[in-house]
Design a protein around this motif. Structure first.
Motif, PDB file in Angstrom:
ATOM      1  N   TYR A  51       0.804  -1.220   0.000  1.00 42.49           N
ATOM      2  CA  TYR A  51       0.000   0.000   0.000  1.00 42.49           C
ATOM      3  C   TYR A  51       0.835   1.266   0.000  1.00 42.49           C
ATOM      4  O   TYR A  51       0.436   2.278  -0.568  1.00 42.49           O
ATOM      5  N   ILE A  52       1.997   1.237   0.654  1.00 41.14           N
ATOM      6  CA  ILE A  52       2.789   2.457   0.738  1.00 41.14           C
ATOM      7  C   ILE A  52       3.778   2.516  -0.418  1.00 41.14           C
ATOM      8  O   ILE A  52       3.856   3.500  -1.142  1.00 41.14           O
ATOM      9  N   PHE A  53       4.516   1.430  -0.626  1.00 42.77           N
ATOM     10  CA  PHE A  53       5.467   1.432  -1.730  1.00 42.77           C
ATOM     11  C   PHE A  53       4.793   1.066  -3.048  1.00 42.77           C
ATOM     12  O   PHE A  53       5.417   1.059  -4.091  1.00 42.77           O
ATOM     13  N   ASN A  54       3.516   0.724  -2.946  1.00 43.47           N
ATOM     14  CA  ASN A  54       2.706   0.529  -4.136  1.00 43.47           C
ATOM     15  C   ASN A  54       3.218  -0.578  -5.055  1.00 43.47           C
ATOM     16  O   ASN A  54       3.133  -0.473  -6.277  1.00 43.47           O
TER      17      ASN A  54
ATOM     18  N   LYS B  54       2.137  -3.461  -6.226  1.00 45.33           N
ATOM     19  CA  LYS B  54       0.844  -4.129  -6.197  1.00 45.33           C
ATOM     20  C   LYS B  54       0.911  -5.611  -6.521  1.00 45.33           C
ATOM     21  O   LYS B  54       0.003  -6.361  -6.214  1.00 45.33           O
TER      22      LYS B  54
ATOM     23  N   ILE C 148      -5.848   3.336   3.945  1.00 42.50           N
ATOM     24  CA  ILE C 148      -4.495   3.889   3.964  1.00 42.50           C
ATOM     25  C   ILE C 148      -4.111   4.455   5.332  1.00 42.50           C
ATOM     26  O   ILE C 148      -3.056   4.096   5.871  1.00 42.50           O
TER      27      ILE C 148
ATOM     28  N   VAL D  18      -0.961   3.063   7.566  1.00 40.72           N
ATOM     29  CA  VAL D  18       0.112   3.917   8.077  1.00 40.72           C
ATOM     30  C   VAL D  18       0.196   3.786   9.592  1.00 40.72           C
ATOM     31  O   VAL D  18       1.269   3.594  10.169  1.00 40.72           O
TER      32      VAL D  18
ATOM     33  N   ILE E  43       1.788   0.567  10.561  1.00 42.63           N
ATOM     34  CA  ILE E  43       3.241   0.539  10.386  1.00 42.63           C
ATOM     35  C   ILE E  43       3.932   1.311  11.508  1.00 42.63           C
ATOM     36  O   ILE E  43       4.910   0.854  12.088  1.00 42.63           O
ATOM     37  N   LEU E  44       3.376   2.473  11.839  1.00 42.59           N
ATOM     38  CA  LEU E  44       3.975   3.273  12.915  1.00 42.59           C
ATOM     39  C   LEU E  44       3.957   2.491  14.229  1.00 42.59           C
ATOM     40  O   LEU E  44       4.960   2.416  14.934  1.00 42.59           O
TER      41      LEU E  44
ATOM     42  N   MET F 286       6.499  -0.277  14.162  1.00 40.77           N
ATOM     43  CA  MET F 286       7.857   0.246  14.351  1.00 40.77           C
ATOM     44  C   MET F 286       8.136   0.422  15.832  1.00 40.77           C
ATOM     45  O   MET F 286       9.157  -0.027  16.353  1.00 40.77           O
TER      46      MET F 286
ATOM     47  N   ARG G 271      -7.077  -1.861 -10.472  1.00 41.18           N
ATOM     48  CA  ARG G 271      -6.206  -0.827 -10.986  1.00 41.18           C
ATOM     49  C   ARG G 271      -4.835  -1.381 -11.376  1.00 41.18           C
ATOM     50  O   ARG G 271      -4.243  -0.978 -12.347  1.00 41.18           O
TER      51      ARG G 271
ATOM     52  N   PRO H  42      -1.740  -3.502 -12.689  1.00 44.52           N
ATOM     53  CA  PRO H  42      -1.588  -4.217 -13.945  1.00 44.52           C
ATOM     54  C   PRO H  42      -1.667  -5.726 -13.719  1.00 44.52           C
ATOM     55  O   PRO H  42      -0.696  -6.330 -13.273  1.00 44.52           O
TER      56      PRO H  42
END
Ligand code: SF4
Ligand code: SF4
Ligand code: SF4
Lengths: 405, 301
Positions: free
Chosen positions: A72-75, A77, A164, A168, A171-172, A175, A388, A390
């Motif tokens: 989702y963050i670095f996309n 897919k 999203i 996030v 992930i925080l 961490m 969305r 590919p």
């Protein structure tokens, strides 16, 4: 077919035996107290339950945030098909960690005190907050699977809308949480062996958690492929293994520099229990995975990847047990003449918790739309993100083709 | 006022009065324990000097650190450094994680391993006992109440008038000051209770006046940033088994250094994640836009 059935029955029996063993130990633990069930003592207040069930367990559940971040963050897919199983394992992992914690706490019924009597100076308070919040986040991240199963479209829409921010936040929290388990030990510099005590512990814990998250994902995907014929493409796993090994190289370089800077590098060739354990850790976590991954024609096959990841995960477990247990043994020995080794009861509970993890994972893979499979086309339809991207490769077929079924 | 205890091992004759008094005031069985546990807050161990053949009794108890690792470790703040100087433990808060036991550099807190509602136990510097006052009345049921009419509890138990008097007697020294039971019981000048700075001065005076009878160190003055229990000895502290490799920085600083960075880490990492998300998704949007444009051109031509 008959063979497979027999196989499954055998594992069911094994699981039942382990779970029963855990139950027996649980009765002793809650009936007669910690002293009766464990080898813990006034000298060794923390043992296997903290070392494995909590500290290692949280690490093994790191796949959830690692993959959520990748997709989702670095996309990236194409890894999307793996996110669900990873989040599921993370969620179950955290639930089991809480179970482990309830065994270990002397007064488990007052666990909620952490919410009201907060001590912001305590690392353990940070740990407690992270466990609580992140388990909630994981439950929300995982909820689409359940909501889809029961076709609760409105709730699904709401959860999807906050995906999203949720990712996030997850992930925080991860961490903070992964690193805080290392920070726990910062307060005992004089008790720990210098191989493992380092001011960098929080960073080391976080980085190795990211790596083991990937390793665990590879393992899970292999196991579920064998058991349920639900699987992912080998190239995807290969890429995960590649990232994992990259992170491991960075991690061990940092550990090496750390040993050098703290002037303890000369100890690594000393003949001692600690040295042996350190080398075991490095071998399992770095050398063997590196070797296996680079064996020609085999290292990058499904099986090769499995063993690469398996060794890494074992190495990771060794590392966490080294930090939490091995590193303290010399202190106990020198000051009190005491060695700690977990009791049968402690081992039984830990084994039962691990077994419960396997059982829950198997049930979830079987009954919930976790791994992409032919029947689960609804999953894809709900998933606008997947449309969305590919054409994600699922079970070797492009998604578009799947949807036409 | 911050209290402290000075233990002068050269004065100690090993009579065990301190240990007995501690056991008595806390209603523990009277045993000659040599290691601390949930029912022994202080112990005496004999050390025979292999060179000189002299005997030294080693008394052990909680150091009542100025910045206690145990209190900083406790997630619910059950352990607390009081203004009084004592480090106390609150049974109503503790969840039994035992992180305090791991964190304590002197391995002091002990646990009731056999109990299903276990308590963390350690020397309290007789904090509650020292605060039981003479003028506390007794209510109709026979229990002592404080000036607000609330029942007084010591160690989780309500006390009777008789118990109040025992406590008063055991925690008042010959000068009429309130002091820990062990110091009141000590027949020598080996355990003294008093104001911290005065005791530091007293310890230093003893070394100065009898430089030959002491190793020139007040143990507890600098260890882990200073404590409220001091030791004097004529044998090196290391050979007596004291923890001598402790740094002078208080241990809680080691964890706080990391904890205080959390807000910064969250903000930085949050922004970084947001940025990465925006860039990677933007890239994809641009690509899709380009693709569409190409398609449109294709269909036109
Ligand atoms: S000696 Fe240990 S238990 Fe006593 S105050 Fe210091 S850290 Fe706490
Ligand atoms: S065992 Fe109790 S007193 Fe000790 S750190 Fe845990 S909650 Fe605090
Ligand atoms: S101060 Fe009180 S609790 Fe501590 S050792 Fe002395 S008598 Fe026992």
């Amino acid at each position: 077919m008959k063979n497979a059935l027999q196989n499954i029955t055998f594992w069911k029996v094994v699981a039942a035996v382990f779970l029963l063993g855990g139950l027996t130990a649980a009765i002793v633990r809650f009936g007669w107290g910690l002293g009766a069930a464990t080898n813990l003592s006034d000298i060794t207040p923390w043992g296997l339950w903290i070392g494995f069930d909590v500290v290692t367990g949280v690490g093994l559940a790191a796949g959830g945030f690692t993959l959520a971040g990748i997709v989702y963050i670095f996309n990236l897919k194409r890894f999307k098909p793996i996110v669900r199983p990873a989040i599921l394992t993370a969620f179950m992992g955290y639930c089991l960690v809480i179970v482990g914690l309830l065994f270990d706490l002397g007064r488990p019924w007052s666990i909620w005190h952490a919410l009201i009597y907060q001590n912001p100076h305590s690392v353990l308070f940070e740990v407690a907050m992270c466990v609580m919040l992140y388990t909630t986040v994981l439950a929300l991240e995982f909820s689409p699977v359940v909501l889809e199963r029961f076709r609760m479209k409105r709730a699904l829409k709401i959860v999807k809308a906050i995906t999203i921010p949720l990712i996030v936040l997850g992930i925080l929290l991860s961490m903070l949480h992964q690193s805080s388990l290392g920070s726990l030990y910062l307060i005992v510099p004089q008790k720990m062996h210098p191989f493992w005590y380092s001011p960098m512990l929080p960073v080391f814990f976080f980085v190795s958690a990211v790596a083991v998250g990937l390793g665990m994902t590879i393992l899970e995907s292999y196991l579920s492929a064998r058991a349920f014929q639900k699987t992912l493409e080998t190239p995807l796993l290969r890429d995960l293994a590649r990232i994992m090994i990259g992170i491991l190289l960075v991690y061990f370089t940092a550990r090496f520099i750390d040993l050098l800077r703290r002037d303890v590098l000369h100890l690594v060739f000393e003949s001692s229990f600690e040295t042996a354990m350190l080398w075991l850790e490095v071998a399992l976590m770095l050398f063997i995975p590196l070797l296996l991954f680079n064996i020609k024609n085999w290292g990058r096959t499904r099986q090769g990847l499995f063993f690469t990841a398996f060794s890494m995960v074992l190495g990771f477990i060794t590392n966490r047990l080294n930090v939490t247990m091995t590193s303290l043994e010399r202190y106990y020995q020198q000051n009190f003449g005491v060695t700690y080794f977990p009791s049968i009861g402690e081992l039984a509970v830990t084994i039962a918790i691990v077994t419960a993890g396997f059982v829950l994972f198997a049930l979830a893979v079987k009954y919930l739309p976790i791994f992409p499979h032919h029947e689960e086309e609804t999953v894809l339809r709900f998933d606008n993100a997947a449309e969305r991207s590919p054409s994600p490769q699922i079970s070797g077929k492009p998604a578009a083709e799947l949807q036409r079924h | 006022m911050s209290h402290a205890i000075l233990v002068d091992l050269t004065e100690c004759v090993g009579c065990g009065a301190c240990r007995d008094a501690c056991q008595q005031i806390h209603h523990f069985p009277q045993v000659e324990a040599t290691s601390l546990d949930a029912q022994n807050f202080t112990t005496l161990r004999l050390y025979e000097n292999p060179e000189s053949g002299t005997e030294t009794y080693i008394r052990q108890m909680c150091q009542h650190c100025k910045e206690p690792a145990c209190a900083s470790a406790c997630l619910v703040g059950a352990l607390e450094k009081t203004k009084d100087g004592a480090v106390t433990w609150d049974a109503n808060k503790c969840i039994g994680c035992r992180y305090c036991m791991l964190a304590c550099p002197f391995d002091i807190p002990k646990y009731e391993w056999g109990s299903n509602n276990p308590k963390v136990r350690k020397c309290t510097m007789c904090y509650q006992e020292r605060h039981v006052r003479e003028d506390y009345e007794v209510d109709d049921a026979g229990y002592v109440i404080d000036r607000k009419g609330k029942r007084v509890t010591v160690d989780g138990r309500e006390i009777t008038a008789e118990e109040r008097d025992t406590i008063l007697e055991m925690t008042t020294n010959y000068e009429g000051n309130r002091a820990s039971a062990c110091s009141v019981a000590c027949p020598m000048e080996a355990t003294i209770f008093g104001e911290r700075s005065e005791l530091v001065a007293e310890a230093q005076r003893r070394i100065r006046e009898n430089p030959d009878s002491y190793v020139h160190k007040v143990y507890g003055l600098k260890e882990v940033g200073g404590t409220s229990v001091f030791y004097l000895s004529n044998v090196s502290f290391e050979s007596l088994g004291f923890r001598t490799k402790l740094e002078e920085t208080p241990l809680p600083e080691k964890t706080w250094r990391v904890l205080e960075k959390i807000p910064d880490i969250v903000v930085t990492a949050g922004v970084a994640l947001g940025a990465v998300y925006w860039i990677t998704n933007r890239r994809e949007e641009v690509r899709r836009f380009e693709d569409e444009k190409k398609n449109r051109i294709k269909t036109k031509s």
